[in-house]
Design an enzyme around this catalytic site. Structure first.
Site, mmCIF file in Angstrom:
data_model
loop_
_atom_site.group_PDB
_atom_site.id
_atom_site.type_symbol
_atom_site.label_atom_id
_atom_site.label_comp_id
_atom_site.label_asym_id
_atom_site.label_seq_id
_atom_site.Cartn_x
_atom_site.Cartn_y
_atom_site.Cartn_z
ATOM 1 N N LYS A 71 -12.219 3.871 1.519
ATOM 2 C CA LYS A 71 -12.566 5.225 1.980
ATOM 3 C C LYS A 71 -12.913 6.184 0.842
ATOM 4 O O LYS A 71 -13.763 7.055 1.025
ATOM 5 C CB LYS A 71 -11.419 5.806 2.805
ATOM 6 C CG LYS A 71 -11.252 5.198 4.185
ATOM 7 C CD LYS A 71 -10.099 5.899 4.901
ATOM 8 C CE LYS A 71 -10.020 5.523 6.358
ATOM 9 N NZ LYS A 71 -9.030 6.336 7.074
ATOM 10 N N ASP A 108 -11.755 11.726 10.640
ATOM 11 C CA ASP A 108 -10.305 11.723 10.893
ATOM 12 C C ASP A 108 -9.806 13.117 11.286
ATOM 13 O O ASP A 108 -8.930 13.257 12.142
ATOM 14 C CB ASP A 108 -9.536 11.236 9.658
ATOM 15 C CG ASP A 108 -9.534 9.717 9.543
ATOM 16 O OD1 ASP A 108 -9.719 9.041 10.572
ATOM 17 O OD2 ASP A 108 -9.347 9.212 8.418
HETATM 18 P P1 NDP Z 1 -1.572 7.095 1.566
HETATM 19 O O1 NDP Z 1 -1.139 5.871 0.833
HETATM 20 O O2 NDP Z 1 -2.771 7.845 1.102
HETATM 21 O O3 NDP Z 1 -0.320 8.142 1.590
HETATM 22 C C1 NDP Z 1 0.969 7.700 1.928
HETATM 23 C C2 NDP Z 1 1.895 8.917 2.093
HETATM 24 O O4 NDP Z 1 3.159 8.442 2.556
HETATM 25 C C3 NDP Z 1 2.151 9.688 0.800
HETATM 26 O O5 NDP Z 1 2.324 11.051 1.100
HETATM 27 C C4 NDP Z 1 3.465 9.041 0.321
HETATM 28 O O6 NDP Z 1 4.219 9.883 -0.521
HETATM 29 C C5 NDP Z 1 4.181 8.864 1.631
HETATM 30 N N1 NDP Z 1 5.226 7.847 1.540
HETATM 31 C C6 NDP Z 1 5.067 6.501 1.507
HETATM 32 N N2 NDP Z 1 6.265 5.887 1.403
HETATM 33 C C7 NDP Z 1 7.198 6.885 1.366
HETATM 34 C C8 NDP Z 1 8.630 6.896 1.273
HETATM 35 N N3 NDP Z 1 9.338 5.759 1.191
HETATM 36 N N4 NDP Z 1 9.261 8.086 1.275
HETATM 37 C C9 NDP Z 1 8.568 9.255 1.358
HETATM 38 N N5 NDP Z 1 7.207 9.309 1.446
HETATM 39 C C10 NDP Z 1 6.537 8.131 1.443
HETATM 40 O O7 NDP Z 1 -1.723 6.637 3.081
HETATM 41 P P2 NDP Z 1 -2.602 7.354 4.231
HETATM 42 O O8 NDP Z 1 -2.423 8.814 4.092
HETATM 43 O O9 NDP Z 1 -3.959 6.790 4.247
HETATM 44 O O10 NDP Z 1 -1.879 6.806 5.557
HETATM 45 C C11 NDP Z 1 -0.604 7.293 5.960
HETATM 46 C C12 NDP Z 1 -0.320 6.796 7.367
HETATM 47 O O11 NDP Z 1 -1.263 7.381 8.255
HETATM 48 C C13 NDP Z 1 -0.442 5.281 7.544
HETATM 49 O O12 NDP Z 1 0.620 4.848 8.351
HETATM 50 C C14 NDP Z 1 -1.748 5.109 8.280
HETATM 51 O O13 NDP Z 1 -1.759 3.962 9.109
HETATM 52 C C15 NDP Z 1 -1.785 6.370 9.110
HETATM 53 N N6 NDP Z 1 -3.130 6.775 9.520
HETATM 54 C C16 NDP Z 1 -3.374 6.945 10.841
HETATM 55 C C17 NDP Z 1 -4.623 7.339 11.276
HETATM 56 C C18 NDP Z 1 -4.873 7.500 12.741
HETATM 57 O O14 NDP Z 1 -6.042 7.550 13.140
HETATM 58 N N7 NDP Z 1 -3.836 7.613 13.558
HETATM 59 C C19 NDP Z 1 -5.718 7.615 10.331
HETATM 60 C C20 NDP Z 1 -5.346 7.447 8.943
HETATM 61 C C21 NDP Z 1 -4.090 7.029 8.570
HETATM 62 P P3 NDP Z 1 4.029 9.822 -2.120
HETATM 63 O O15 NDP Z 1 2.837 10.683 -2.438
HETATM 64 O O16 NDP Z 1 5.304 10.380 -2.649
HETATM 65 O O17 NDP Z 1 3.819 8.379 -2.492
#
Ligand code: NDP
Length: 282
Positions: A71, A108
């Protein structure tokens, strides 16, 4: 399904791509509207993305969706970006123009707002503060959507504080970054809570968040859709908040691409929702 010689073709590029629900979604719409077309999963490795995208016009392919890990990288390959894609810094949809130019779009943000509008009618972005947990790709799309919908205050909370602070600085004064250990207090007076992290996804720990300070009238939205009812949504239901699951966003984000490639604005109906749901264990 029989395709004619003039069938329209679109698809999705990802690596891996087998987990994607988009072929199920677009396949349903193609069949429902009896469109002479196909939507194909394309497994494309990271170092082949540019070749694959640039081949689309030569192959007569109308466009593609993009999923993990393409993306962000695709932004540097396409010819133009729509305003949402520029602000979000990622694209999930490519449309091949009649001149062969590749237009990158991000749908999105549209999908997120359309899903709330459908599931929580009457909710208004500007009526009360919005709390967004996360600062990754999904959170960026959610914040841009909320800004465009008229949010007056967005409280952004992320485990890695610096990422939230950077995103808040980028998006302007409406967005403020709160510390991770302040997340329960950030719910005071909120009208919307969005989990835009991967927490709560199957195989991940749940989002650890005390909802005691969240007003009962607030809407709770989880972008995670597998499982459909995350621990966060279950807790919100128990205390009487309205909830919006992540599947609605997934279904609605597909609409603009389908309309551009196949010439018909598809509807998100209970039937298409059930069809896509049947593709994974809710
Ligand atoms: P990214 O990898 O870009 O971001 C992940 C986020 O989750 C960050 O803010 C990260 O925090 C946080 N995170 C991960 N693990 C932990 C933890 N153990 N404790 C606290 N915070 C945590 O992923 P995306 O933003 O692309 O995707 C996030 C979710 O959204 C996924 O589950 C994805 O499937 C879903 N999604 C759903 C869509 C839909 O259409 N419904 C569209 C796009 C995504 P940190 O910065 O501290 O690492």
């Amino acid at each position: 399904m029989t395709l004619s010689a003039t069938a329209r073709v679109a698809g999705i590029m990802g690596w891996p791509v087998g987990h994607s629900l988009s072929p199920r979604l677009h396949g349903y719409w193609l069949s429902e509207y009896a469109i002479d077309g196909a939507y194909v999963p394309f497994p494309v490795m990271v170092d082949r993305l540019a070749d694959a995208l640039r081949a689309l016009p030569a192959l007569g392919i109308a466009g593609v969706n993009l999923t993990v890990p393409h993306k962000v990288a695709a932004c540097g390959i396409v010819d133009t970006l729509d305003p949402a894609a520029k602000r979000i810094g990622a694209i999930n949809t490519v449309v091949v123009g009649s001149d062969g130019a590749l237009e990158g779009r991000n749908t999105d943000a549209y999908g997120f707002i359309a899903s709330i509008a459908e599931t929580a009618p009457g909710w208004m972005a500007g009526a009360a503060p919005c709390v967004v947990i996360g600062a990754g790709g999904a959170a960026r799309a959610v914040c841009v959507a909320l800004l465009d919908a008229g949010a007056a205050e967005i409280r952004l909370v992320n485990r890695t504080q610096a990422r939230a602070a950077d995103l808040a600085a980028e998006l302007g004064a409406v967005v403020t970054a709160a510390r991770w250990d302040e997340r329960a207090a950030a719910l005071d007076g909120a009208g919307l809570l969005v989990n835009a992290t991967s927490l709560g996804m199957r195989g991940q720990p749940p989002l650890d968040l005390d909802l005691a300070r969240l007003p009962q009238g607030a809407v709770v939205n989880d972008v995670v859709y597998a499982p459909l009812e995350t621990p966060l949504l279950a807790a919100a239901v128990r205390r009487g908040n309205r909830t919006v699951d992540g599947l609605g966003m997934l279904l609605h984000q597909g609409r603009p691409g389908f309309a551009a490639w196949f010439g018909r604005d598809p509807q998100v109906t209970p039937a298409v929702r059930a069809h896509v749901l049947a593709g994974f264990a809710p």
